[in-house]
Design an enzyme around this catalytic site. Structure first.
Site, PDB file in Angstrom:
ATOM      1  N   HIS A  23       0.824  -1.210   0.000  1.00 26.24           N
ATOM      2  CA  HIS A  23       0.000   0.000   0.000  1.00 26.24           C
ATOM      3  C   HIS A  23       0.859   1.261   0.000  1.00 26.24           C
ATOM      4  O   HIS A  23       2.032   1.260   0.397  1.00 26.24           O
ATOM      5  CB  HIS A  23      -0.921   0.007   1.221  1.00 26.24           C
ATOM      6  CG  HIS A  23      -0.167   0.044   2.532  1.00 26.24           C
ATOM      7  ND1 HIS A  23       0.380   1.211   3.050  1.00 26.24           N
ATOM      8  CD2 HIS A  23       0.139  -0.936   3.404  1.00 26.24           C
ATOM      9  CE1 HIS A  23       0.976   0.957   4.188  1.00 26.24           C
ATOM     10  NE2 HIS A  23       0.862  -0.345   4.426  1.00 26.24           N
ATOM     11  N   GLU A  39      -1.997  -7.505   7.220  1.00 27.34           N
ATOM     12  CA  GLU A  39      -0.748  -7.316   7.942  1.00 27.34           C
ATOM     13  C   GLU A  39      -0.757  -8.180   9.198  1.00 27.34           C
ATOM     14  O   GLU A  39      -1.784  -8.775   9.548  1.00 27.34           O
ATOM     15  CB  GLU A  39      -0.596  -5.828   8.289  1.00 27.34           C
ATOM     16  CG  GLU A  39       0.712  -5.442   8.970  1.00 27.34           C
ATOM     17  CD  GLU A  39       1.953  -5.789   8.148  1.00 27.34           C
ATOM     18  OE1 GLU A  39       2.244  -7.004   8.031  1.00 27.34           O
ATOM     19  OE2 GLU A  39       2.627  -4.884   7.646  1.00 27.34           O
TER      20      GLU A  39
END
Length: 327
Positions: A70, A182
């Site tokens: 990202h 994550e």
């Protein structure tokens, strides 16, 4: 000590490597010379040694993955100033910074001009705000306009971004997958919102693979281990699509890929297993050598249609040799 290259006929290419240096005292050197010259000899590698550095695999057992971390989120900025900021609930499900959106725009230009986007069959995205903003900004359609009946990938001003809505037309489908999140736990920036909230923000992203509306995977006092991240990463590559974009996180990408490349040159291993920069894209090919998730080939053609005689000459030679006849 002088170095002498032998005059043996050799061809200096990648199939030849220096062998350990040997000692020799040629007659052309005077006897008074105290140290014998060193002789550098080259020996050819075997064909098998040369082939060991390459691999050949059926196309239908390979997938192309375009892996993206990202773009810059507010948690990255605050965490860089003070790592303790990652423990702050002020950074819950952090969204992209204005700089992060600029990174998205630049990566989008790259995937368009390099034609990366043309072959992508599916975009897999971690169900967090920063990854979904990155994914739709890079791989989504153009700006959404009134009169389009298809739902947008992202509504306008999601995460107070000031960005216009993004169309779901002329782009691959998007699906949110928990497996590429994550590290789970402890850091509030890695905790997701409810799927109900996300559906209002990203109407055209498919959330059907996520079983729970609320985030039951994130724990405030237990941080997921690296080994657990690797295990869920290995499950992600079993999908049937042959060219996939995955928009995820630094920790996930680093640890999920760490189990690959151990049989490669160290330079290639480092290309696979180094941490990603914000909005970095790396394209890799993953090979199914264990019959885990391969489909039947779609490009192979069996031949012999219509059937006819087709004995190859080399097989004919083998048959003659087997019968005791001369080749």
């Amino acid at each position: 000590m002088p170095v002498v290259i032998t005059h043996d006929p050799i061809l200096l290419n990648s199939a030849f490597v220096p062998t350990p240096i040997s000692q020799h005292r040629p007659a052309i050197f005077p006897p008074s010379q105290r140290s014998p010259p060193r002789i550098l000899r080259f020996s050819p590698r075997s064909d098998m040694d040369a082939a060991a550095s390459q691999g050949l695999y059926p196309l239908h057992r390979c997938k192309t993955l375009h892996l993206v971390r990202h773009a810059q989120g507010f948690h990255n900025v605050e965490g860089d100033k003070n790592p303790d900021a990652y423990l702050s609930y002020d950074l819950f499900d952090a969204n992209l910074t204005p700089l992060g959106w600029s990174q998205v725009d630049n990566l989008r230009k790259h995937v368009k001009t390099s034609d990366v986007s043309k072959g992508i069959e599916l975009v897999i995205v971690s169900p967090l705000l920063r990854t979904m903003q990155t994914a739709v900004g890079v791989f989504g359609g153009e700006a959404y306009t009134d009169g389009i009946t298809a739902p947008p990938l992202m509504n306008d001003n999601v995460g107070d971004s000031g960005r216009p809505a993004i169309s779901s037309l002329n782009c691959p489908p998007f699906i949110a997958v928990e497996q590429c999140r994550e590290h789970l736990g402890v850091h509030p920036c890695d905790k997701r919102r409810s799927i109900t909230e996300y559906r209002n923000m990203f109407p055209a992203i498919d959330f059907s693979l996520i079983e729970s509306d609320e985030d039951i995977l994130w724990k405030p006092d237990i941080r997921e281990t690296n080994e657990e991240v690797v295990a869920r990463g290995l499950k992600l590559w079993k999908r049937k699509e042959k060219e996939i974009a995955v928009v995820s996180h630094s920790g996930f990408l680093f640890h999920a890929l760490s189990s690959f490349g151990n049989d490669c040159h160290p330079t290639i291993k480092s290309e696979i297993c180094t941490h990603y920069a914000n909005c970095e894209l790396r394209s890799v090919v993953i090979i199914d050598r264990g019959m885990i998730g391969s489909d039947n080939p779609t490009t192979n053609y069996p031949g012999k249609i219509p059937a006819g005689l087709d004995l190859p000459s080399d097989i004919a030679d083998e048959k003659l040799s087997g019968n005791g006849e001369a080749n």
